[in-house]
Design an enzyme around this catalytic site. Structure first.
Site, PDB file in Angstrom:
ATOM      1  CG  HIS A 115     -13.860  -1.602  -2.074  1.00 36.87           C
ATOM      2  ND1 HIS A 115     -13.773  -1.990  -3.398  1.00 36.87           N
ATOM      3  CD2 HIS A 115     -14.987  -2.188  -1.588  1.00 36.87           C
ATOM      4  CE1 HIS A 115     -14.801  -2.800  -3.682  1.00 36.87           C
ATOM      5  NE2 HIS A 115     -15.549  -2.917  -2.596  1.00 36.87           N
ATOM      6  CD  GLN A 132     -16.368  -1.380  -7.380  1.00 40.47           C
ATOM      7  OE1 GLN A 132     -16.247  -2.588  -7.132  1.00 40.47           O
ATOM      8  NE2 GLN A 132     -16.597  -0.926  -8.596  1.00 40.47           N
ATOM      9  CG  ASN A 133     -11.492   3.733  -8.103  1.00 40.84           C
ATOM     10  OD1 ASN A 133     -11.554   2.507  -8.285  1.00 40.84           O
ATOM     11  ND2 ASN A 133     -11.769   4.619  -9.057  1.00 40.84           N
ATOM     12  CE1 TYR A 160      -3.053  -3.235   1.152  1.00 40.58           C
ATOM     13  CE2 TYR A 160      -4.175  -1.593  -0.213  1.00 40.58           C
ATOM     14  CZ  TYR A 160      -4.109  -2.878   0.317  1.00 40.58           C
ATOM     15  OH  TYR A 160      -5.082  -3.791   0.008  1.00 40.58           O
ATOM     16  NE  ARG A 218      -3.139  -0.147  -5.064  1.00 33.80           N
ATOM     17  CZ  ARG A 218      -4.373  -0.545  -4.705  1.00 33.80           C
ATOM     18  NH1 ARG A 218      -4.528  -1.517  -3.820  1.00 33.80           N
ATOM     19  NH2 ARG A 218      -5.423   0.027  -5.221  1.00 33.80           N
ATOM     20  CG  ASP A 227      -8.209   7.094  -6.965  1.00 33.02           C
ATOM     21  OD1 ASP A 227      -8.226   6.238  -7.860  1.00 33.02           O
ATOM     22  OD2 ASP A 227      -9.099   7.953  -6.841  1.00 33.02           O
ATOM     23  CB  THR A 261     -16.453  -1.108 -11.876  1.00 35.63           C
ATOM     24  OG1 THR A 261     -16.426  -2.287 -11.062  1.00 35.63           O
ATOM     25  CG2 THR A 261     -17.896  -0.767 -12.213  1.00 35.63           C
TER      26      THR A 261
HETATM   27  N1  APR Z   1     -11.583   3.639 -19.542  1.00 31.00           N
HETATM   28  C1  APR Z   1     -12.737   2.991 -19.203  1.00 31.00           C
HETATM   29  N2  APR Z   1     -12.763   1.759 -18.629  1.00 31.00           N
HETATM   30  C2  APR Z   1     -11.571   1.171 -18.395  1.00 31.00           C
HETATM   31  C3  APR Z   1     -10.330   1.781 -18.716  1.00 31.00           C
HETATM   32  C4  APR Z   1     -10.377   3.073 -19.306  1.00 31.00           C
HETATM   33  N3  APR Z   1      -9.269   3.735 -19.640  1.00 31.00           N
HETATM   34  N4  APR Z   1      -9.330   0.919 -18.360  1.00 31.00           N
HETATM   35  C5  APR Z   1      -9.927  -0.168 -17.828  1.00 31.00           C
HETATM   36  N5  APR Z   1     -11.270  -0.032 -17.853  1.00 31.00           N
HETATM   37  C6  APR Z   1     -12.282  -0.952 -17.336  1.00 31.00           C
HETATM   38  C7  APR Z   1     -12.014  -2.411 -17.611  1.00 31.00           C
HETATM   39  O1  APR Z   1     -12.586  -2.792 -18.862  1.00 31.00           O
HETATM   40  C8  APR Z   1     -12.726  -3.080 -16.418  1.00 31.00           C
HETATM   41  O2  APR Z   1     -14.114  -3.273 -16.695  1.00 31.00           O
HETATM   42  O3  APR Z   1     -12.247  -0.803 -15.931  1.00 31.00           O
HETATM   43  C9  APR Z   1     -12.597  -2.032 -15.306  1.00 31.00           C
HETATM   44  C10 APR Z   1     -11.534  -2.385 -14.290  1.00 31.00           C
HETATM   45  O4  APR Z   1     -11.948  -3.548 -13.622  1.00 31.00           O
HETATM   46  P1  APR Z   1     -11.113  -4.048 -12.347  1.00 31.00           P
HETATM   47  O5  APR Z   1      -9.656  -4.008 -12.676  1.00 31.00           O
HETATM   48  O6  APR Z   1     -11.748  -5.324 -11.898  1.00 31.00           O
HETATM   49  O7  APR Z   1     -11.350  -2.916 -11.244  1.00 31.00           O
HETATM   50  P2  APR Z   1     -12.622  -2.738 -10.313  1.00 31.00           P
HETATM   51  O8  APR Z   1     -13.872  -3.183 -11.011  1.00 31.00           O
HETATM   52  O9  APR Z   1     -12.581  -1.348  -9.792  1.00 31.00           O
HETATM   53  O10 APR Z   1     -12.303  -3.748  -9.090  1.00 31.00           O
HETATM   54  C11 APR Z   1     -13.238  -3.732  -8.018  1.00 31.00           C
HETATM   55  O11 APR Z   1     -11.774  -5.220  -6.807  1.00 31.00           O
HETATM   56  O12 APR Z   1      -9.636  -5.711  -6.193  1.00 31.00           O
HETATM   57  C12 APR Z   1     -10.806  -5.182  -5.755  1.00 31.00           C
HETATM   58  O13 APR Z   1     -11.096  -3.608  -4.057  1.00 31.00           O
HETATM   59  C13 APR Z   1     -10.614  -3.753  -5.361  1.00 31.00           C
HETATM   60  O14 APR Z   1     -12.094  -1.885  -5.678  1.00 31.00           O
HETATM   61  C14 APR Z   1     -11.486  -2.996  -6.346  1.00 31.00           C
HETATM   62  C15 APR Z   1     -12.514  -4.017  -6.734  1.00 31.00           C
END
Ligand code: APR
Length: 239
Positions: free
Chosen positions: A108, A90-91, A57, A60, A93, A175
């Site tokens: 989160h 869910q971010n 962390y 990050r 940041d 997401t």
């Molecule tokens: N523009 C739009 N969408 C994007 C971009 C972009 N530049 N880059 C990636 N994505 C999309 C991907 O297609 C995907 O659907 O963002 C999403 C990212 O998915 P994840 O990596 O699974 O992230 P997230 O959904 O936020 O994860 C949820 O999982 O690990 C845990 O706690 C953590 O909050 C996080 C949670």
């Protein structure tokens, strides 16, 4: 006396911060390709090797401090002039905050804060500082990142459900909707709530009435969606 602004709720994920240089989790080369979740993001990992978790962390947090809000974050902040906006993110940041959004709920947790490893309600701002073993809370317990780990409860989930259940418009940005209970929020909004999904990929597993997909980069498609919502305002539902 009817409301003068429609309630618009955003559910954001790592994809909205991707173009600010912060890695996503499940895209190719994402954080969960680089690290084993069980080594850095679970209570068991914390018990077994707290220094590895703190280091994960700390790294990050350094990236978050260096990152800047992008046009997607800024466009959502702009929406507040026209809609009653709540951001459920869910971010961990602070890019929504730095973009100027006001009502933000971090499902989160927040990487710029630490919590007492014994009493999770004791939360302190650490901003960009590194957390180290020996950094103790006021009652003498080790401080840990103020982040919800896999297997832990999501304390703000009820508040998030209430906010989403009252939405006239629900905008999902960046997401994969892979993580529960957060992903359940898509099923929490009212039937006639207008839904929008902005994502790089076509989210084929999402079949909903009243859903419009804006496929593409958040920095391009979110400003486009915001322009549309400002040009063609959606009036509040009286129900
Ligand atoms: N523009 C739009 N969408 C994007 C971009 C972009 N530049 N880059 C990636 N994505 C999309 C991907 O297609 C995907 O659907 O963002 C999403 C990212 O998915 P994840 O990596 O699974 O992230 P997230 O959904 O936020 O994860 C949820 O999982 O690990 C845990 O706690 C953590 O909050 C996080 C949670």
């Amino acid at each position: 006396m009817g409301r003068n602004k429609s309630r618009l709720v955003v559910l954001s994920g790592a994809g909205i911060s991707a173009e600010s240089g912060l890695g996503t989790f499940r895209d190719k080369g994402g954080l969960w390709d680089q690290y084993d979740i069980n080594e850095v993001a679970t209570p068991e990992a914390w018990e077994r090797n707290p220094e590895l978790v703190l280091d994960f962390y700390n790294k990050r947090r350094e990236l978050v401090i260096k990152a800047e809000p992008n046009p997607a974050h800024l466009a959502l902040a702009e929406l507040e002039k026209h809609y009653d906006v709540n951001i459920v993110t869910q971010n961990i940041d602070d890019l929504h905050e730095r973009a100027g959004s006001k009502n933000i709920l971090h499902l989160h947790g927040e990487i710029l804060k630490a919590q007492c490893s014994y009493d999770p309600t004791e939360v302190i701002d650490i901003n960009g500082a590194h957390l180290k073993l020996g950094d103790l809370s006021s009652n003498g317990y080790q401080l840990r990142p103020h982040v919800v780990w896999f297997g832990e409860p999501v304390p703000l989930m009820f508040d998030a459900e209430k906010i989403v259940s009252e939405a006239d418009i629900f905008v999902v940005v960046g997401t994969s909707l892979n993580v529960y209970p957060a992903a359940n929020l898509l099923y929490t909004c009212k039937k006639f709530c207008k839904k929008y999904i902005v994502d790089l990929n076509e989210l084929s597993n999402v079949k909903f009435n009243n859903l419009t997909q804006f496929q593409g980069k958040a920095t391009e498609r979110v400003p486009e969606l915001v322009d549309e919502l400002i040009k063609n305002p959606i009036i509040p539902t009286t129900l």
